[in-house]
Design a protein around this motif. Structure first.
Motif, PDB file in Angstrom:
ATOM      1  N   ASP A 115       0.815  -1.223   0.000  1.00 28.44           N
ATOM      2  CA  ASP A 115       0.000   0.000   0.000  1.00 28.44           C
ATOM      3  C   ASP A 115       0.848   1.272   0.000  1.00 28.44           C
ATOM      4  O   ASP A 115       0.315   2.373   0.060  1.00 28.44           O
ATOM      5  CB  ASP A 115      -0.917   0.024   1.239  1.00 28.44           C
ATOM      6  CG  ASP A 115      -1.861  -1.168   1.255  1.00 28.44           C
ATOM      7  OD1 ASP A 115      -2.329  -1.563   0.173  1.00 28.44           O
ATOM      8  OD2 ASP A 115      -2.117  -1.716   2.351  1.00 28.44           O
ATOM      9  N   HIS A 116       2.176   1.124  -0.001  1.00 31.74           N
ATOM     10  CA  HIS A 116       3.047   2.312   0.101  1.00 31.74           C
ATOM     11  C   HIS A 116       4.067   2.407  -1.029  1.00 31.74           C
ATOM     12  O   HIS A 116       5.083   3.096  -0.881  1.00 31.74           O
ATOM     13  CB  HIS A 116       3.776   2.309   1.456  1.00 31.74           C
ATOM     14  CG  HIS A 116       2.844   2.522   2.611  1.00 31.74           C
ATOM     15  ND1 HIS A 116       2.196   1.500   3.241  1.00 31.74           N
ATOM     16  CD2 HIS A 116       2.418   3.659   3.211  1.00 31.74           C
ATOM     17  CE1 HIS A 116       1.427   1.985   4.194  1.00 31.74           C
ATOM     18  NE2 HIS A 116       1.538   3.289   4.202  1.00 31.74           N
ATOM     19  N   ILE A 117       3.800   1.738  -2.129  1.00 34.12           N
ATOM     20  CA  ILE A 117       4.769   1.734  -3.233  1.00 34.12           C
ATOM     21  C   ILE A 117       4.987   3.161  -3.777  1.00 34.12           C
ATOM     22  O   ILE A 117       6.129   3.584  -3.969  1.00 34.12           O
ATOM     23  CB  ILE A 117       4.321   0.764  -4.360  1.00 34.12           C
ATOM     24  CG1 ILE A 117       4.208  -0.686  -3.817  1.00 34.12           C
ATOM     25  CG2 ILE A 117       5.261   0.841  -5.564  1.00 34.12           C
ATOM     26  CD1 ILE A 117       5.519  -1.372  -3.456  1.00 34.12           C
ATOM     27  N   PHE A 123       9.818   8.987  -1.751  1.00 34.81           N
ATOM     28  CA  PHE A 123      10.875   9.027  -0.735  1.00 34.81           C
ATOM     29  C   PHE A 123      12.266   8.888  -1.388  1.00 34.81           C
ATOM     30  O   PHE A 123      13.179   9.666  -1.131  1.00 34.81           O
ATOM     31  CB  PHE A 123      10.622   7.876   0.250  1.00 34.81           C
ATOM     32  CG  PHE A 123      11.589   7.776   1.382  1.00 34.81           C
ATOM     33  CD1 PHE A 123      11.409   8.515   2.544  1.00 34.81           C
ATOM     34  CD2 PHE A 123      12.671   6.902   1.318  1.00 34.81           C
ATOM     35  CE1 PHE A 123      12.288   8.403   3.605  1.00 34.81           C
ATOM     36  CE2 PHE A 123      13.562   6.784   2.376  1.00 34.81           C
ATOM     37  CZ  PHE A 123      13.367   7.543   3.520  1.00 34.81           C
ATOM     38  N   ILE A 124      12.380   7.887  -2.262  1.00 35.36           N
ATOM     39  CA  ILE A 124      13.684   7.638  -2.902  1.00 35.36           C
ATOM     40  C   ILE A 124      14.066   8.819  -3.809  1.00 35.36           C
ATOM     41  O   ILE A 124      15.236   9.232  -3.853  1.00 35.36           O
ATOM     42  CB  ILE A 124      13.665   6.305  -3.694  1.00 35.36           C
ATOM     43  CG1 ILE A 124      13.462   5.126  -2.725  1.00 35.36           C
ATOM     44  CG2 ILE A 124      14.953   6.123  -4.503  1.00 35.36           C
ATOM     45  CD1 ILE A 124      13.286   3.766  -3.395  1.00 35.36           C
ATOM     46  N   THR A 125      13.074   9.362  -4.497  1.00 37.43           N
ATOM     47  CA  THR A 125      13.341  10.496  -5.388  1.00 37.43           C
ATOM     48  C   THR A 125      13.934  11.673  -4.604  1.00 37.43           C
ATOM     49  O   THR A 125      14.907  12.295  -5.043  1.00 37.43           O
ATOM     50  CB  THR A 125      12.039  10.931  -6.109  1.00 37.43           C
ATOM     51  OG1 THR A 125      11.515   9.781  -6.767  1.00 37.43           O
ATOM     52  CG2 THR A 125      12.285  12.030  -7.118  1.00 37.43           C
ATOM     53  N   PHE A 179      23.516   0.580   0.756  1.00 37.52           N
ATOM     54  CA  PHE A 179      22.457  -0.447   0.715  1.00 37.52           C
ATOM     55  C   PHE A 179      21.384  -0.048  -0.294  1.00 37.52           C
ATOM     56  O   PHE A 179      21.217   1.125  -0.612  1.00 37.52           O
ATOM     57  CB  PHE A 179      21.873  -0.681   2.110  1.00 37.52           C
ATOM     58  CG  PHE A 179      21.338   0.559   2.773  1.00 37.52           C
ATOM     59  CD1 PHE A 179      20.026   0.974   2.599  1.00 37.52           C
ATOM     60  CD2 PHE A 179      22.179   1.327   3.583  1.00 37.52           C
ATOM     61  CE1 PHE A 179      19.547   2.099   3.217  1.00 37.52           C
ATOM     62  CE2 PHE A 179      21.702   2.477   4.211  1.00 37.52           C
ATOM     63  CZ  PHE A 179      20.385   2.866   4.028  1.00 37.52           C
ATOM     64  N   ALA A 180      20.683  -1.065  -0.774  1.00 36.27           N
ATOM     65  CA  ALA A 180      19.710  -0.844  -1.851  1.00 36.27           C
ATOM     66  C   ALA A 180      18.407  -0.253  -1.326  1.00 36.27           C
ATOM     67  O   ALA A 180      17.811  -0.769  -0.376  1.00 36.27           O
ATOM     68  CB  ALA A 180      19.427  -2.152  -2.568  1.00 36.27           C
ATOM     69  N   LEU A 181      18.019   0.850  -1.941  1.00 37.72           N
ATOM     70  CA  LEU A 181      16.709   1.428  -1.659  1.00 37.72           C
ATOM     71  C   LEU A 181      15.700   0.864  -2.662  1.00 37.72           C
ATOM     72  O   LEU A 181      14.528   0.708  -2.371  1.00 37.72           O
ATOM     73  CB  LEU A 181      16.755   2.951  -1.804  1.00 37.72           C
ATOM     74  CG  LEU A 181      17.759   3.681  -0.925  1.00 37.72           C
ATOM     75  CD1 LEU A 181      17.782   5.159  -1.272  1.00 37.72           C
ATOM     76  CD2 LEU A 181      17.409   3.501   0.541  1.00 37.72           C
ATOM     77  N   TRP A 182      16.225   0.597  -3.850  1.00 43.63           N
ATOM     78  CA  TRP A 182      15.411   0.025  -4.923  1.00 43.63           C
ATOM     79  C   TRP A 182      16.252  -1.013  -5.651  1.00 43.63           C
ATOM     80  O   TRP A 182      17.440  -0.802  -5.886  1.00 43.63           O
ATOM     81  CB  TRP A 182      14.967   1.129  -5.907  1.00 43.63           C
ATOM     82  CG  TRP A 182      14.011   0.586  -6.927  1.00 43.63           C
ATOM     83  CD1 TRP A 182      14.295   0.203  -8.206  1.00 43.63           C
ATOM     84  CD2 TRP A 182      12.629   0.349  -6.737  1.00 43.63           C
ATOM     85  NE1 TRP A 182      13.167  -0.264  -8.810  1.00 43.63           N
ATOM     86  CE2 TRP A 182      12.119  -0.193  -7.937  1.00 43.63           C
ATOM     87  CE3 TRP A 182      11.740   0.524  -5.654  1.00 43.63           C
ATOM     88  CZ2 TRP A 182      10.779  -0.556  -8.097  1.00 43.63           C
ATOM     89  CZ3 TRP A 182      10.419   0.172  -5.809  1.00 43.63           C
ATOM     90  CH2 TRP A 182       9.946  -0.356  -7.019  1.00 43.63           C
ATOM     91  N   ARG A 183      15.630  -2.131  -5.955  1.00 43.88           N
ATOM     92  CA  ARG A 183      16.382  -3.224  -6.561  1.00 43.88           C
ATOM     93  C   ARG A 183      15.708  -3.646  -7.863  1.00 43.88           C
ATOM     94  O   ARG A 183      14.510  -3.929  -7.873  1.00 43.88           O
ATOM     95  CB  ARG A 183      16.331  -4.409  -5.604  1.00 43.88           C
ATOM     96  CG  ARG A 183      17.600  -5.181  -5.507  1.00 43.88           C
ATOM     97  CD  ARG A 183      17.358  -6.324  -4.540  1.00 43.88           C
ATOM     98  NE  ARG A 183      17.772  -6.006  -3.177  1.00 43.88           N
ATOM     99  CZ  ARG A 183      19.032  -6.054  -2.769  1.00 43.88           C
ATOM    100  NH1 ARG A 183      20.003  -6.370  -3.617  1.00 43.88           N
ATOM    101  NH2 ARG A 183      19.341  -5.804  -1.529  1.00 43.88           N
ATOM    102  N   LYS A 184      16.496  -3.663  -8.897  1.00 45.58           N
ATOM    103  CA  LYS A 184      15.973  -4.116 -10.184  1.00 45.58           C
ATOM    104  C   LYS A 184      15.679  -5.621 -10.080  1.00 45.58           C
ATOM    105  O   LYS A 184      16.467  -6.377  -9.524  1.00 45.58           O
ATOM    106  CB  LYS A 184      17.037  -3.872 -11.259  1.00 45.58           C
ATOM    107  CG  LYS A 184      16.574  -4.224 -12.656  1.00 45.58           C
ATOM    108  CD  LYS A 184      17.494  -3.600 -13.684  1.00 45.58           C
ATOM    109  CE  LYS A 184      18.721  -4.474 -13.935  1.00 45.58           C
ATOM    110  NZ  LYS A 184      19.540  -3.984 -15.053  1.00 45.58           N
ATOM    111  N   SER A 193       8.815   1.622 -11.610  1.00 44.14           N
ATOM    112  CA  SER A 193       9.294   2.792 -10.866  1.00 44.14           C
ATOM    113  C   SER A 193       9.952   3.782 -11.831  1.00 44.14           C
ATOM    114  O   SER A 193      10.188   3.448 -12.993  1.00 44.14           O
ATOM    115  CB  SER A 193      10.335   2.331  -9.845  1.00 44.14           C
ATOM    116  OG  SER A 193      11.581   2.120 -10.488  1.00 44.14           O
ATOM    117  N   PRO A 194      10.333   4.967 -11.347  1.00 42.07           N
ATOM    118  CA  PRO A 194      11.081   5.896 -12.191  1.00 42.07           C
ATOM    119  C   PRO A 194      12.427   5.319 -12.641  1.00 42.07           C
ATOM    120  O   PRO A 194      13.057   5.849 -13.549  1.00 42.07           O
ATOM    121  CB  PRO A 194      11.301   7.105 -11.273  1.00 42.07           C
ATOM    122  CG  PRO A 194      10.254   7.002 -10.223  1.00 42.07           C
ATOM    123  CD  PRO A 194       9.977   5.542 -10.048  1.00 42.07           C
TER     124      PRO A 194
END
Ligand SMILES: [Zn+2]
Length: 436
Positions: A115-117, A123-125, A179-184, A193-194
């Motif tokens: 529910d928070h994608i 946040f990451i941006t 550390f990974a905030l986003w992982r392919k 994602s962007p």
């Protein structure tokens, strides 16, 4: 009251941000499997913390998440031939059933990553824009070198961490500790994602949900000691970058559980699921066994420990049963004592449950003596109830009907008249009805 803050490694006076209100977040399970007994220690510990704050009269907002987007869930989905959502739903349901069978409080806020994608993208941006994160080939990493005191929670500095870490050198990362905030991802459930298709990193999920729910630094962040590094350290790093605070003023960590002196692991064959353990021991026994050790210390599960817990539980149950009968027969008022200074003195010292159990057993002894001497016992009874409520112990005490009371009085009468034959018969009936 004093709480041991693992962030400063000090026993500190606890002062919440807002008067009479407390905010608390505890990392919840990654829902890819049934939880094991080790996972129940933070649940039971922070349930006790929650109950004690309620006893003190605080309004407390307690949140604990479900990590329902995670590589472990993708793997489980493949193995179980289910979708990731089916896996998450199955094990969330199983977890909630466990909580119920362990008589834990219902936590009002249960955020799920799914529910928070969008919040995670946002946040990451921001972190990228502020220079705290960088994208490489569809992955986004957090730049730990930008955080001056990275390692504060786990008492390690950046250099020690780099030397001591067995983190594989990844050519994509500027620093092995990033550390990974986003992982392919190329297989399983992924999100657009962007930065391309992928899934969020675990450390990011908790921070985003805490920000979303509480919108400010919270009072208490809790979890098992195994989460201190890297999970909580990385939560703090992100929060410092974005909000310039440590997410929580007080960090609380419970110790881990060993089974007969060994770490629990599948290969050692001592891996116990919470749902199986509750078939062997009642929730009360498990909680008494846990609370006999201070929450911060490691705990060793042995047959001896559970033997002791069983005896304690029976003692408490028997005394309460007798008291409950006298309350019903004599129409006594209870629940009049709402505060107990000695209880507070014990608990205000970083939730000292071993001492609280000693005090509980003193009160049980006192109650037994008061019952025997037919003296006033309801104050003692009330104090016992305050403690059992904080520890989350449940005793199903009988509600007496009029005919139960008549039967009981007839038994007393028969005894007085020395009609032993009748008295024995009535006694048997009372025992069958679980009155005696
Ligand atoms: Zn977390």
């Amino acid at each position: 009251m004093k709480i041991y803050n693992t962030l400063t490694d000090k026993l500190e006076e606890f002062i919440p941000h807002h008067e009479n209100q407390i905010t608390m977040y505890v990392c919840g399970p990654t829902v890819y499997n049934y939880v094991h007994v080790g996972n129940m220690r933070p649940v039971i510990t922070f349930d006790m913390v929650y109950n004690y704050f309620k006893y003190l009269g605080y309004k407390i907002t307690y949140a604990s998440n479900f990590t329902d987007v995670n590589p472990k869930i993708i793997q489980a989905a493949e193995k179980l031939k289910m979708t990731e959502r089916q896996v998450a739903d199955k094990f969330i349901k199983a977890y909630l059933t466990d909580l119920k069978s362990y008589n834990c409080s219902v936590i009002e806020k249960r955020p799920r990553v799914i529910d928070h994608i969008e919040d995670i993208f946002e946040f990451i941006t921001v972190l990228i824009n502020k220079g705290y994160a960088y994208e490489v080939d569809g992955d986004v990493y957090f730049r730990v070198s930008k955080i001056k005191d990275y390692g504060l929670l786990s008492n390690q500095n950046l250099e020690e961490l780099q030397v001591g870490s067995r983190i594989d050198i990844d050519p994509k990362k500027e620093n092995p500790l990033d550390f990974a905030l986003w992982r392919k991802t190329s297989k399983g459930e992924s999100f657009k994602s962007p930065w391309g298709m992928g899934i969020p990193g675990w450390h990011t999920e908790c921070v985003v949900m805490i920000n979303k729910i509480f919108k400010e630094e919270i009072d208490i962040h809790g979890g098992g000691v195994d989460l201190k590094f890297p999970h909580h350290e990385n939560e703090i790093a992100q929060s410092k970058a974005l909000n310039n605070h440590n997410i929580a003023r007080y960090w609380m960590h419970n110790g881990h559980i060993n089974i007969n002196g060994e770490k629990m692991s599948k290969s050692l064959g001592n891996f116990i699921l919470a749902k199986d353990f509750i078939k062997e021991h009642s929730a009360n026994e498990i909680k008494l066994a846990l609370f006999k050790t201070h929450y911060r210390l490691p705990l060793n599960f042995t047959d001896e420990l559970f033997g002791e817990a069983k005896v304690l539980n029976e003692k408490i149950a028997n005394s309460l049963k007798q008291a409950n009968l006298q309350i019903a027969i004599n129409n006594l008022s209870t629940n009049l004592v709402k505060k107990d200074e000695k209880l507070e003195e014990i608990m205000n010292n970083d939730f000292n449950t071993p001492n609280l159990i000693s005090y509980l057993m003193e009160l049980i002894k006192q109650l037994n003596s008061e019952l025997r001497n037919k003296s006033a016992f309801t104050d003692t009874y009330d104090k016992i109830n305050l403690i059992t409520k904080i520890l989350g112990l449940k005793y199903d005490l009988k509600t007496f009907t009029d005919s139960d009371k008549i039967l009981y009085n007839s038994w007393l009468e028969a005894k007085e008249k020395k009609d032993y034959q009748l008295a024995d018969k009535l006694r048997e009936e009372l025992m069958t009805l679980d009155i005696l």
